[in-house]
Design a protein around this motif. Structure first.
Motif, mmCIF file in Angstrom:
data_model
loop_
_atom_site.group_PDB
_atom_site.id
_atom_site.type_symbol
_atom_site.label_atom_id
_atom_site.label_comp_id
_atom_site.label_asym_id
_atom_site.label_seq_id
_atom_site.Cartn_x
_atom_site.Cartn_y
_atom_site.Cartn_z
ATOM 1 N N MET A 1 0.822 -1.224 0.000
ATOM 2 C CA MET A 1 0.000 0.000 0.000
ATOM 3 C C MET A 1 0.852 1.268 0.000
ATOM 4 S SD MET A 1 -3.439 -0.351 2.206
ATOM 5 C CE MET A 1 -2.727 -0.120 3.807
ATOM 6 N N THR A 41 3.190 4.325 -0.811
ATOM 7 C CA THR A 41 3.429 5.085 -2.046
ATOM 8 C C THR A 41 4.751 4.649 -2.660
ATOM 9 O OG1 THR A 41 2.128 6.949 -1.271
ATOM 10 C CG2 THR A 41 3.808 7.442 -2.925
ATOM 11 N N GLY A 97 -4.606 9.492 3.999
ATOM 12 C CA GLY A 97 -4.080 8.128 3.794
ATOM 13 C C GLY A 97 -2.590 8.088 4.075
ATOM 14 N N SER A 129 4.879 8.616 2.274
ATOM 15 C CA SER A 129 4.603 9.906 1.620
ATOM 16 C C SER A 129 4.625 11.040 2.647
ATOM 17 C CB SER A 129 3.272 9.866 0.877
ATOM 18 O OG SER A 129 2.246 9.365 1.709
ATOM 19 N N ASP A 135 -5.627 9.600 8.962
ATOM 20 C CA ASP A 135 -5.764 8.156 8.693
ATOM 21 C C ASP A 135 -6.579 7.527 9.812
ATOM 22 O OD1 ASP A 135 -5.191 5.257 8.237
ATOM 23 O OD2 ASP A 135 -3.764 6.050 6.788
ATOM 24 N N ALA A 177 -11.560 10.013 6.986
ATOM 25 C CA ALA A 177 -11.144 11.280 6.360
ATOM 26 C C ALA A 177 -12.290 12.273 6.164
ATOM 27 C CB ALA A 177 -10.470 10.977 5.024
ATOM 28 N N ASP A 222 -4.462 9.319 -0.815
ATOM 29 C CA ASP A 222 -4.041 7.928 -1.033
ATOM 30 C C ASP A 222 -4.787 7.034 -0.039
ATOM 31 O OD1 ASP A 222 -2.696 5.701 -1.879
ATOM 32 O OD2 ASP A 222 -0.812 6.186 -0.872
#
Ligand SMILES: C[S@@+](CC[C@H](N)C(=O)[O-])C[C@H]1O[C@@H](n2cnc3c(N)ncnc32)[C@H](O)[C@@H]1O
Length: 228
Positions: free
Chosen positions: A39, A41, A65, A71, A94, A123, A146
């Motif tokens: 998952m 990035t 995310g 990230s 998150d 979110a 994300d």
């Protein structure tokens, strides 16, 4: 699964890994122990994102995310200190704080934790809460999304209100393992549902006059939106 063409390995080995900061490598390595490590990035998409952060001189950012924080750490390493002691310049949302805690020791080691306001929440309510404060509207330089793909269109509406004109929003996974471009009968079953969502979102962005876009085949596909 990521999009893989023969030039991908070349790009990674020539341009991405040699310039990837050591602490990001470290975070990537500890994330490999997580059952959902894929998952995170992708480093090539991350490198591009860092470039955009610099180009727009991003100082105030929002991320939807976080997972173990690849990230997020990349953003925290890239944006400048804003001069204020202990100022929180990255809002990171998150539902899973346990995953965030996996990467947190590396974020602390990097000395950038003070830039991060981690919000443990779904979110949409978190974004709605941010929007209740007029000080947040149109003030973010950059957003990165994300998280759950089904809500990307909802996140887009919220982020258009939070990100200032001239700012940038990047969406990850817009090629969804390349499945958006495959004939439906050749797409693995587990990808079908989100593939439909990604196809609809890609069409939606292509027609959205509020943003200038570019969809780029890095990582799992990212779409860069310039807020007009
Ligand atoms: C693909 S991962 C993010 C990867 C991250 N950008 C990185 O570089 O490692 C997706 C994350 O979105 C989170 N997520 C999924 N649905 C969510 C929701 N409705 N609200 C907030 N977070 C969500 C998951 O908990 C997961 O950590």
């Amino acid at each position: 699964m990521r999009i893989f063409f023969c030039y991908k390995k070349y790009i990674m080995e020539t341009s991405v890994y040699p310039r990837e900061p050591e602490l990001l490598k470290e975070l990537r390595a500890i994330t490999l122990n997580h059952p959902r490590a894929l998952m995170a990035t992708a480093p090539d998409a991350g490198q591009f994102m860092a470039l955009i952060l610099k180009l727009v001189n991003a100082k105030k950012t929002i991320e939807v995310g976080v997972f173990t924080g690849y990230s997020l750490l990349l953003t925290a390493l890239t944006i400048p200190e804003d001069g204020k002691v202990m100022s929180l310049t990255i809002t990171a949302i998150d539902i899973d704080k346990d995953a965030y805690k996996i990467g947190l020791p590396i974020i602390e080691k990097a000395g950038v934790e003070h830039k991060i306001n981690f919000i443990e929440s779904a979110a949409l309510p978190a974004l709605n809460q941010l929007l209740e404060d007029p000080k947040n509207r149109g003030t973010f330089d950059f957003g990165f999304v994300d998280a759950d793909k089904i809500n990307y269109a909802n996140y887009h509406e919220k982020l258009l209100e939070l990100v200032k004109p001239g700012g940038v929003i990047i969406y990850d996974n817009t090629l969804w393992g390349g499945s958006v471009a495959m004939p439906e009968d050749s797409v693995p079953e587990f990808r079908l549902q989100t593939r439909e969502v990604a196809i609809e979102f890609n069409k939606f962005l292509a027609a959205d006059a509020r943003v200038q876009i570019s969809q780029v085949a890095l990582g799992d596909g990212i779409t860069i939106c310039h807020r007009l």
